[in-house]
Design an enzyme around this catalytic site. Structure first.
Site, mmCIF file in Angstrom:
data_model
loop_
_atom_site.group_PDB
_atom_site.id
_atom_site.type_symbol
_atom_site.label_atom_id
_atom_site.label_comp_id
_atom_site.label_asym_id
_atom_site.label_seq_id
_atom_site.Cartn_x
_atom_site.Cartn_y
_atom_site.Cartn_z
ATOM 1 N N HIS A 111 0.664 -2.280 8.861
ATOM 2 C CA HIS A 111 0.269 -0.748 8.588
ATOM 3 C C HIS A 111 1.091 0.082 9.199
ATOM 4 O O HIS A 111 1.532 1.055 9.393
ATOM 5 C CB HIS A 111 -1.255 -0.502 9.512
ATOM 6 C CG HIS A 111 -1.246 0.626 9.412
ATOM 7 N ND1 HIS A 111 -1.850 1.459 8.248
ATOM 8 C CD2 HIS A 111 -1.943 1.320 11.021
ATOM 9 C CE1 HIS A 111 -2.254 2.998 8.782
ATOM 10 N NE2 HIS A 111 -2.198 2.773 10.418
ATOM 11 N N GLU B 177 0.889 -1.192 -0.035
ATOM 12 C CA GLU B 177 -0.028 -0.290 -0.170
ATOM 13 C C GLU B 177 1.008 1.322 -0.215
ATOM 14 O O GLU B 177 0.519 2.083 -0.422
ATOM 15 C CB GLU B 177 -1.307 0.543 1.195
ATOM 16 C CG GLU B 177 -0.591 0.729 2.010
ATOM 17 C CD GLU B 177 -1.228 1.378 3.383
ATOM 18 O OE1 GLU B 177 -1.940 1.848 2.708
ATOM 19 O OE2 GLU B 177 -0.478 1.776 4.472
ATOM 20 N N ASN B 178 2.317 1.122 0.261
ATOM 21 C CA ASN B 178 3.057 2.205 0.460
ATOM 22 C C ASN B 178 4.275 2.676 -0.809
ATOM 23 O O ASN B 178 5.002 3.175 -0.208
ATOM 24 C CB ASN B 178 3.737 2.319 1.719
ATOM 25 C CG ASN B 178 2.955 2.759 2.843
ATOM 26 O OD1 ASN B 178 2.373 4.159 2.696
ATOM 27 N ND2 ASN B 178 2.288 2.076 3.812
ATOM 28 N N HIS C 35 4.814 -0.949 10.666
ATOM 29 C CA HIS C 35 5.588 -0.597 10.472
ATOM 30 C C HIS C 35 7.236 -0.851 10.692
ATOM 31 O O HIS C 35 7.879 -0.390 10.991
ATOM 32 C CB HIS C 35 6.383 0.542 9.366
ATOM 33 C CG HIS C 35 5.226 0.605 7.981
ATOM 34 N ND1 HIS C 35 6.258 2.262 7.370
ATOM 35 C CD2 HIS C 35 4.085 0.608 7.276
ATOM 36 C CE1 HIS C 35 4.699 1.953 6.381
ATOM 37 N NE2 HIS C 35 3.580 1.794 6.196
ATOM 38 N N HIS D 262 -4.370 3.125 1.992
ATOM 39 C CA HIS D 262 -4.114 4.353 1.086
ATOM 40 C C HIS D 262 -3.979 3.582 -0.010
ATOM 41 O O HIS D 262 -3.722 4.272 -1.220
ATOM 42 C CB HIS D 262 -2.119 5.057 1.641
ATOM 43 C CG HIS D 262 -2.150 5.064 2.795
ATOM 44 N ND1 HIS D 262 -2.596 7.212 3.486
ATOM 45 C CD2 HIS D 262 -1.216 5.270 3.490
ATOM 46 C CE1 HIS D 262 -2.346 6.514 4.862
ATOM 47 N NE2 HIS D 262 -1.614 6.148 5.066
#
Length: 258
Positions: free
Chosen positions: A173, A39-40, A175, A68
């Protein structure tokens, strides 16, 4: 069957490190199947783009996302790629957007689900109710779920809710990799957060001075992905070929060493 589940890929740095290290790690761990949260993975460090999704899917069997997911891509990217998932509990999406089935041949069918928590995040549909609907009538030997959530208590409660109904539940999420890998009483493998795949000298992937300014001065800050050496956070779940439940969990943190 051995499932390698990799934490949030951050920016170009994390994407490059993942693509470089994944073949070696997969071979060393004798992993059969790879799930990665992308997602990142956009070069900005926020969201998933078409190019980053395509790069991840060259190495991973399934790519999950989180809150995201639409920052750099529209719904069409997900509908065009059945193995690119976003959380299934967005109120306006179809169930299939957050779930996929992969036929592995002799190993049987793998079902991967992607759901988002609610605590400290957007007010989505209840992940507890949505997962019940998603699991109805599933004919798959292995079921694994990426629970993208902020609250550790919510992640743990959700895993216990699924205990015995899924082979593995792993959190993404935050990290930050947690040291609580375990097998729950009903046979579900669990870890609160896989960690991230991105720069070591960072604040969850962001340049430290930018994160300090945000936290110290409480003003909007334009973040950018940090530079320097990277790490890959993951967990390896070994699921029974007979029951689909977890037999072993191994936490992984790769720093690029041979």
């Amino acid at each position: 069957m051995r499932f390698l589940c990799v934490g949030d890929v951050v920016g170009d740095a994390g994407l490059s490190f993942f693509c470089e290290r994944l073949p070696y790690i997969k071979k060393q761990l004798d992993a059969d199947f790879v799930i990665v949260n992308g997602e990142n993975s956009d070069r900005s460090g926020v969201g998933v783009s078409r190019s980053s999704a395509e790069a991840l899917l060259q190495y991973a069997d399934v790519v999950t996302t989180g809150n995201h997911c639409y920052r750099r891509a529209g719904e069409e990217l997900f509908s065009e790629n059945e193995r690119l998932l976003h959380p299934a509990n967005y109120p306006y999406t179809e169930d299939t957007n957050g779930r996929c089935f992969v036929d592995t041949g002799r190993h049987g069918t793998v079902c991967v689900l992607n759901l988002s928590g609610l605590a400290f995040l957007e007010p989505l549909d209840s992940p507890f109710q949505r997962v019940d609907a998603l699991l109805q009538g599933i004919d798959a030997r292995y079921i694994l779920l990426d629970f993208h959530a902020e609250s550790t208590a919510e992640k743990k409660a959700f895993a216990y809710y699924l205990d015995g109904r899924a082979g593995a539940v792993f959190g993404t999420h935050t990290h930050v990799q947690t040291a609580d890998e375990q097998i729950l009483p009903g046979g579900t493998g669990y870890i609160t957060d896989l960690g991230m795949t991105g720069p070591v000298d960072s604040v969850i992937g962001v340049r430290p001075q930018q994160a300090i300014k945000k936290q110290k001065d409480h003003v909007p800050v334009q973040f950018s992905v940090a530079e320097g050496p990277c790490m890959l956070g993951a967990a390896l779940f070994t699921l029974s070929d007979e029951t689909g439940l977890c037999e072993r969990v191994q936490r992984i943190q790769d720093l690029g060493n041979p």
